[in-house]
Design an enzyme around this catalytic site. Structure first.
Site, PDB file in Angstrom:
ATOM      1  N   ALA A  49       0.857  -1.192   0.000  1.00  0.00           N
ATOM      2  CA  ALA A  49       0.000   0.000   0.000  1.00  0.00           C
ATOM      3  C   ALA A  49       0.883   1.230   0.000  1.00  0.00           C
ATOM      4  O   ALA A  49       2.055   1.191   0.414  1.00  0.00           O
ATOM      5  CB  ALA A  49      -0.917   0.004   1.220  1.00  0.00           C
ATOM      6  N   SER A  54       0.038   8.947   1.773  1.00  0.00           N
ATOM      7  CA  SER A  54       0.676  10.252   1.604  1.00  0.00           C
ATOM      8  C   SER A  54       1.876  10.422   2.521  1.00  0.00           C
ATOM      9  O   SER A  54       2.779  11.202   2.235  1.00  0.00           O
ATOM     10  CB  SER A  54      -0.338  11.358   1.872  1.00  0.00           C
ATOM     11  OG  SER A  54      -0.893  11.216   3.172  1.00  0.00           O
ATOM     12  N   GLN A 101       4.846   4.342   2.955  1.00  0.00           N
ATOM     13  CA  GLN A 101       4.614   3.259   2.006  1.00  0.00           C
ATOM     14  C   GLN A 101       4.876   1.942   2.738  1.00  0.00           C
ATOM     15  O   GLN A 101       5.797   1.854   3.554  1.00  0.00           O
ATOM     16  CB  GLN A 101       5.561   3.414   0.816  1.00  0.00           C
ATOM     17  CG  GLN A 101       5.211   2.576  -0.395  1.00  0.00           C
ATOM     18  CD  GLN A 101       5.892   3.100  -1.650  1.00  0.00           C
ATOM     19  OE1 GLN A 101       5.515   4.135  -2.194  1.00  0.00           O
ATOM     20  NE2 GLN A 101       6.905   2.390  -2.105  1.00  0.00           N
ATOM     21  N   VAL A 102       4.055   0.920   2.457  1.00  0.00           N
ATOM     22  CA  VAL A 102       4.108  -0.326   3.198  1.00  0.00           C
ATOM     23  C   VAL A 102       4.648  -1.452   2.313  1.00  0.00           C
ATOM     24  O   VAL A 102       4.166  -1.645   1.186  1.00  0.00           O
ATOM     25  CB  VAL A 102       2.713  -0.712   3.745  1.00  0.00           C
ATOM     26  CG1 VAL A 102       2.779  -2.031   4.500  1.00  0.00           C
ATOM     27  CG2 VAL A 102       2.175   0.401   4.643  1.00  0.00           C
ATOM     28  N   LYS A 112       6.619  -0.239   7.446  1.00  0.00           N
ATOM     29  CA  LYS A 112       5.959   1.020   7.098  1.00  0.00           C
ATOM     30  C   LYS A 112       7.040   2.091   7.082  1.00  0.00           C
ATOM     31  O   LYS A 112       7.614   2.432   8.127  1.00  0.00           O
ATOM     32  CB  LYS A 112       4.872   1.366   8.116  1.00  0.00           C
ATOM     33  CG  LYS A 112       3.929   2.457   7.664  1.00  0.00           C
ATOM     34  CD  LYS A 112       2.721   2.557   8.609  1.00  0.00           C
ATOM     35  CE  LYS A 112       1.676   3.510   8.063  1.00  0.00           C
ATOM     36  NZ  LYS A 112       0.478   3.569   8.942  1.00  0.00           N
ATOM     37  N   ASP A 161     -10.966   5.205  13.990  1.00  0.00           N
ATOM     38  CA  ASP A 161     -11.495   4.982  12.638  1.00  0.00           C
ATOM     39  C   ASP A 161     -11.612   3.479  12.352  1.00  0.00           C
ATOM     40  O   ASP A 161     -10.924   2.945  11.478  1.00  0.00           O
ATOM     41  CB  ASP A 161     -10.575   5.649  11.605  1.00  0.00           C
ATOM     42  CG  ASP A 161     -11.255   5.794  10.244  1.00  0.00           C
ATOM     43  OD1 ASP A 161     -12.492   5.697  10.180  1.00  0.00           O
ATOM     44  OD2 ASP A 161     -10.536   5.984   9.243  1.00  0.00           O
TER      45      ASP A 161
END
Length: 558
Positions: A136, A139, A142-143, A157, A292
């Site tokens: 993934a 912003s 990046q993983v 990450k 969330d």
């Protein structure tokens, strides 16, 4: 306009933002702020008619598209705004919730250069395998999937290079724009732009520190250490820094893929119930919660077990706030409008005396749900209706409650996606009942008495020092006492008139008595002058009496 600019980069960025706003039909706002003049000064040619291309879009859609075009910082801002149900109407919230980090991936070598410089060694020396194709891309980070030298599967990450400097510049610009907008545009002022940017700045700074997400994850994992149905990925602290975090890789069914959930034979009702219990336990028991909990942040394992990931956005509520939440819900159910209004005004930090209309509207709302059993109450709908009342009066909620509302909304959406009959209030009832019983338990009451005694003891022991300090300020002439009593001038005026009337009344009585005595003395021959004075005194008493009667009659109408 120079107060908007900090560096030459700010000037170019401001020009870019202005052009995007204009393209999406917000040219009036740009012109009102004076940004168009500044942009023209640097030679940018503005095509005002370009906005016609987007006239078919609604205002919420144009705002979302503009935020996307303005880049990652503004996408994050939109995500924060999507939690501010107290500021924005539902149609804007729904549109902003669509914002996702749509950013291109960057090559692995470019990504890790900054991290490796900070670590002092190459990541390939610490990991047996790193998949250079990202799982993934966001912003901020990046993983990538990887494997430790010990064989354990992990995810890396990794923070994007240079992202902190970019975000800092955008935050600086955002705050300056917010200050200018608050000063110049009344319609924007009601949204408290400076406070929103300050909240956003705090949130994104927290996300920039990737180790902070791991601290949040470990805290929540510790809460569920005895629950075999709830999992949080393990953190590998030996490799975790501000720019890199390493967590356990757990393979499960994505919560967003309902077809895969069904294919795996998982019981969706059980998943919904366990997920709700987990989030409600975070909120009401631990008071530290995943803010969330949408399907994209959950994986499902065999046996209806759940894995929560991505703890970049978390919320915290105090004990007093939690008790207020319970009081609010029961106040709605038990038709205690005064208590509900009192809590809402306290949350909004608003004086009760100036919000009589709000109290009336809350009373009408509470009356509309009076008699509805707790199990039949739609918690999210109640929250949204109450927040709509606050929004109509330009009142806002503190940040901890906006995150809580976001968590409730996300949880109810996820629960009903899994189970159409999911009932948030029924899921919350055991927690609410337990809190009520705990609040009035002998141990809790004894604790409150003890705390009250200690507070009183602190006050008593500190009183001599406070009195000494007060006397010291008085001796130094630094103590000033100001008392403001409303309508005091009017009161003093009426008091002055009353004293005047009493005084005149006494004079009239004296003149009447004196004149009567002089004029009715029998057997004594009065000098002519004395008789005249007696007559004048009596006449003056009559005139004064008539004036006094008129004054009293006229004063009653004031």
């Amino acid at each position: 306009m120079s107060r908007l600019l900090g560096t030459p980069h700010d000037l170019g960025r401001l020009t870019e933002i202005s052009s995007i706003l204009i393209r999406y039909g917000f040219g009036d706002l740009v012109r009102h702020l004076g940004l168009d003049k500044m942009v023209e000064k640097v030679g940018r040619i503005l095509h005002w008619k370009a906005a016609a291309e987007y006239v078919h879009l609604s205002a919420p859609q144009r705002i979302r598209r503009a935020l996307e075009d303005m880049g990652p910082t503004f996408v994050k801002l939109g995500q924060i705004l999507s939690t501010r149900v107290d500021l924005l109407p539902p149609e804007y919230i729904r549109e902003l919730e669509k914002l996702r980090d749509k950013v291109p991936t960057i090559p692995y070598d470019a990504l890790v250069a900054e991290v490796e410089a900070g670590l002092g060694f190459r990541l390939t020396d610490a990991f047996a395998l790193i998949d250079e194709v990202p799982l993934a891309a966001g912003s901020i980070a990046q993983v990538h999937r990887a494997r430790l030298l010990t064989g354990e599967e992990v995810v890396l990450k990794i923070r994007r290079p240079g992202v902190r400097a970019v975000i800092e510049a955008d935050l600086r610009l955002l705050m300056r724009i917010a200050e200018l907008a608050a000063a110049e545009v009344e319609d924007i002022r009601r949204f408290h732009p400076k406070e929103v940017v300050a909240e956003f700045s705090k949130s994104i700074h927290s996300e920039l520190d990737l180790a902070n997400e791991c601290r949040n994850a470990e805290r929540i994992a510790n809460s569920f250490r005895d629950n075999p149905n709830i999992h949080v990925p393990r953190v590998y602290w030996e490799w975790t820094t501000e720019a890199l975090n390493v967590q356990q890789f757990i393979s499960g069914v994505p919560g967003s893929d309902l077809a895969a959930v069904a294919e795996a034979g998982l019981n969706m009702k059980t998943l919904a119930a366990r997920g709700a219990d987990a989030v409600l336990e975070m909120i009401f028991q631990d008071r530290f919660f995943h803010a969330d909990p949408h399907p994209g942040n959950v994986f499902y394992l065999p046996g209806e077990q759940l894995v929560f990931i991505d703890f970049g956005m978390v919320g915290h509520i105090s004990l007093s706030r939690r008790d207020e939440l319970v009081d609010l819900l029961f106040g709605v159910v038990e038709h205690r409008a005064e208590r509900v209004a009192e809590i809402l005004l306290k949350w909004a930090n608003a004086p009760r005396a100036e919000n009589a209309q709000l109290v009336g509207q809350v009373d009408a709302f509470v009356d509309s749900v009076h008699g509805v059993p707790l199990k039949d109450l739609n918690l999210s709908a109640v929250a949204m209706d109450l927040i709509a009342v606050l929004r109509a009066h330009n009142l806002t909620l503190p940040p901890d409650l906006t995150l809580l509302t976001k968590a409730f909304t996300s949880l109810e959406g996820m629960g009903r996606q899994l189970d159409p009959d999911f009932d948030m209030v029924s899921a919350a009832q055991p927690f609410l009942r337990r809190l009520i019983l705990e609040r009035y338990s002998p141990a809790e009451l004894a604790q409150r008495v003890r705390q009250g005694f200690l507070d009183g003891l602190d006050l008593a022991t500190g009183l001599p020092k406070d009195v000494k300090d007060l006397i010291g300020l008085t001796q130094q002439g630094q103590l000033k006492l100001g008392i403001e009593v409303k309508q005091m001038d009017h009161f003093l005026d009426r008091l002055d008139r009353s004293i005047t009337r009493v005084t005149i009344g006494i004079v009239i009585a004296a003149l009447t008595m004196g004149s009567s005595i002089v004029m009715t003395v029998s057997g004594i021959e009065l000098p002519v002058g004395l008789s005249v004075f007696a007559l004048l005194g009596f006449s003056g008493a009559v005139v004064g009496g008539l004036w006094l009667i008129f004054s009293i009659w006229h004063g009653r109408k004031d």
